[in-house]
Design an enzyme around this catalytic site. Structure first.
Site, mmCIF file in Angstrom:
data_model
loop_
_atom_site.group_PDB
_atom_site.id
_atom_site.type_symbol
_atom_site.label_atom_id
_atom_site.label_comp_id
_atom_site.label_asym_id
_atom_site.label_seq_id
_atom_site.Cartn_x
_atom_site.Cartn_y
_atom_site.Cartn_z
ATOM 1 N N ASP A 15 11.274 1.174 1.638
ATOM 2 C CA ASP A 15 12.019 2.129 0.485
ATOM 3 C C ASP A 15 13.375 2.618 1.012
ATOM 4 O OD1 ASP A 15 9.774 3.086 2.265
ATOM 5 O OD2 ASP A 15 9.453 4.737 1.106
ATOM 6 N N ASP A 40 11.852 -10.788 -2.211
ATOM 7 C CA ASP A 40 11.916 -11.075 -3.752
ATOM 8 C C ASP A 40 12.769 -9.925 -4.308
ATOM 9 O OD1 ASP A 40 11.775 -12.482 -6.177
ATOM 10 O OD2 ASP A 40 9.936 -11.319 -6.568
ATOM 11 N N TYR A 57 2.206 -13.053 -2.657
ATOM 12 C CA TYR A 57 2.382 -14.460 -3.307
ATOM 13 C C TYR A 57 1.342 -15.397 -2.901
ATOM 14 C CZ TYR A 57 6.940 -13.272 -5.260
ATOM 15 O OH TYR A 57 7.953 -12.848 -6.026
ATOM 16 N N LYS A 87 6.508 -2.160 5.402
ATOM 17 C CA LYS A 87 6.039 -0.709 5.062
ATOM 18 C C LYS A 87 4.847 -0.513 5.947
ATOM 19 C CE LYS A 87 5.698 2.577 2.113
ATOM 20 N NZ LYS A 87 6.808 3.666 1.852
#
Ligand code: NAI
Length: 333
Positions: free
Chosen positions: A202, A226, A123, A170
């Site tokens: 995930d 988000d 972002y 991640k």
């Protein structure tokens, strides 16, 4: 008397903002709204989607509540929402996701809180073209930003007597960026007296759909926050419900998770609950606990009764009818 900057936004923003101010005023708290706007609707007049006076009034009042603002997709001006968060250093994006009895959904006892880092990650908006064959976006994760968001999340767990903090990342693939976030998470959390663990993003998405009741407070970098916030909204009835707060050291801007919903804008169909719940968060931030509790209780009663639900929740009530019903319950409390 509080002075609060009110940014109605565009799309369904002005409708839900009107419903929200009516409900807040009915609760008895005295607020003077300083109304300004941002986004496409002010572009022509001010030649920018985020005029300086909007930032100035938030800096003066220290607190704002805003409706959604449309962001052009794949072109045009940078998101006003992201710019506001960066300009005011609103580093925390706090999003409680809680089931209401009476709202139909697959799950009954969801009570999650997403703590999303709000200033960096993909972002940061640092992108460039690679000649004619590609484009590159830079993911920034810093130690300082990771430390302050994890510290906020740890304190949130303690102050609100929550059971556990889970970091989402991640780091198995992005070993340097998410790896840094995870290292900082472990170091900061170990200094607080709380339970903590971590989960790959995930797996987090799947587990939240399978067993959302197992999760409590979750902290994560910007983009995962988000995406998982919208997933969370889907667990409890949709985007019309979920509130949010952007909080920094000096200022706070409260806003729903949802966007400007152009398909239903101007039709008096939007669910104003998300912005009303954002106002409840604002009142608690202002330590106006009694008025906040009154509104929350009234919302719960309206959902339980189930007679005046908006279209997104399977009802046929308009935005204004829903708000009037909430006001009725506040006045009867
Ligand atoms: P969206 O949140 O506006 O809409 C997604 C779906 O949820 C649509 O079906 C919409 O009708 C429904 N929905 C959303 N809020 C609702 C409500 N209060 N009541 C009933 N139904 C509701 O997301 P979308 O379509 O991806 O984005 C539209 C625009 O909003 C884009 O320009 C986007 O950039 C902007 N946006 C702005 C945000 C902000 O100002 N904080 C946040 C998210 C998106």
């Amino acid at each position: 008397m509080y002075k609060v900057t009110l940014i109605p936004g565009d799309g369904i923003g002005p409708e839900v903002a009107k419903a929200m101010t009516k409900v807040v005023e009915t609760s008895g708290v005295k607020i003077e709204w300083e109304e300004v706007n941002a986004g496409e609707t002010v572009m022509e007049e001010f030649e920018t989607p985020l005029p300086k006076h909007v930032i100035d009034t938030i800096k003066k009042n220290k607190i704002a509540i805003k409706g959604p603002i449309t962001t052009p997709i794949g072109k045009g001006f940078k998101s006003v929402n992201v710019t506001l968060r960066q300009e005011l250093d609103l580093y925390v994006n706090l999003r409680p996701i809680k089931s209401f009895k009476g709202i139909k959904s697959r799950y009954e006892n969801v009570d999650l809180v997403i703590v999303r880092e709000n200033t960096e990650d993909l972002y940061a908006g640092i992108e460039h073209k690679l000649g004619n064959y590609g484009a590159e976006s830079i993911k920034i994760i810093t130690k300082d930003a990771s430390e302050r968001i994890v510290d906020f999340a740890c304190n949130y767990v303690k102050d609100n007597k929550r059971n556990k903090l889970t970091a989402v990342h991640k780091a198995n693939i992005m070993k340097l960026t998410d790896g840094l976030f995870l290292d900082v998470f472990r170091e900061v959390s170990s200094k607080h007296d709380i339970n903590y663990d971590d989960l790959i993003v995930d797996a987090a998405a799947m587990n939240l759909v399978l067993n959302p009741e197992k999760y409590d407070v979750m902290v994560m970098p910007n983009l995962y926050g988000d995406i998982l916030s919208d997933l969370g909204a889907g667990l409890v009835g949709g985007l019309g419900i979920i509130p949010g707060a952007n909080i920094g050291k000096d200022y706070a801007v409260f806003e729903a998770v949802h966007g400007s919903a152009p398909q239903i804008a101007g039709q008096n169909k939007a669910n104003p609950t998300a912005l009303i719940q954002s106002a409840v968060m604002m009142l608690r931030y202002l330590e106006e606990y009694e008025c906040a509790d009154k509104i929350e209780k009234a919302l719960g009663e309206v959902f339980l009764k189930g007679e005046k639900l908006t279209l997104d929740l399977g009802g046929s009530a308009s935005t204004t009818e829903f708000a009037d019903e909430v006001c009725k319950y506040i006045l009867n409390s």
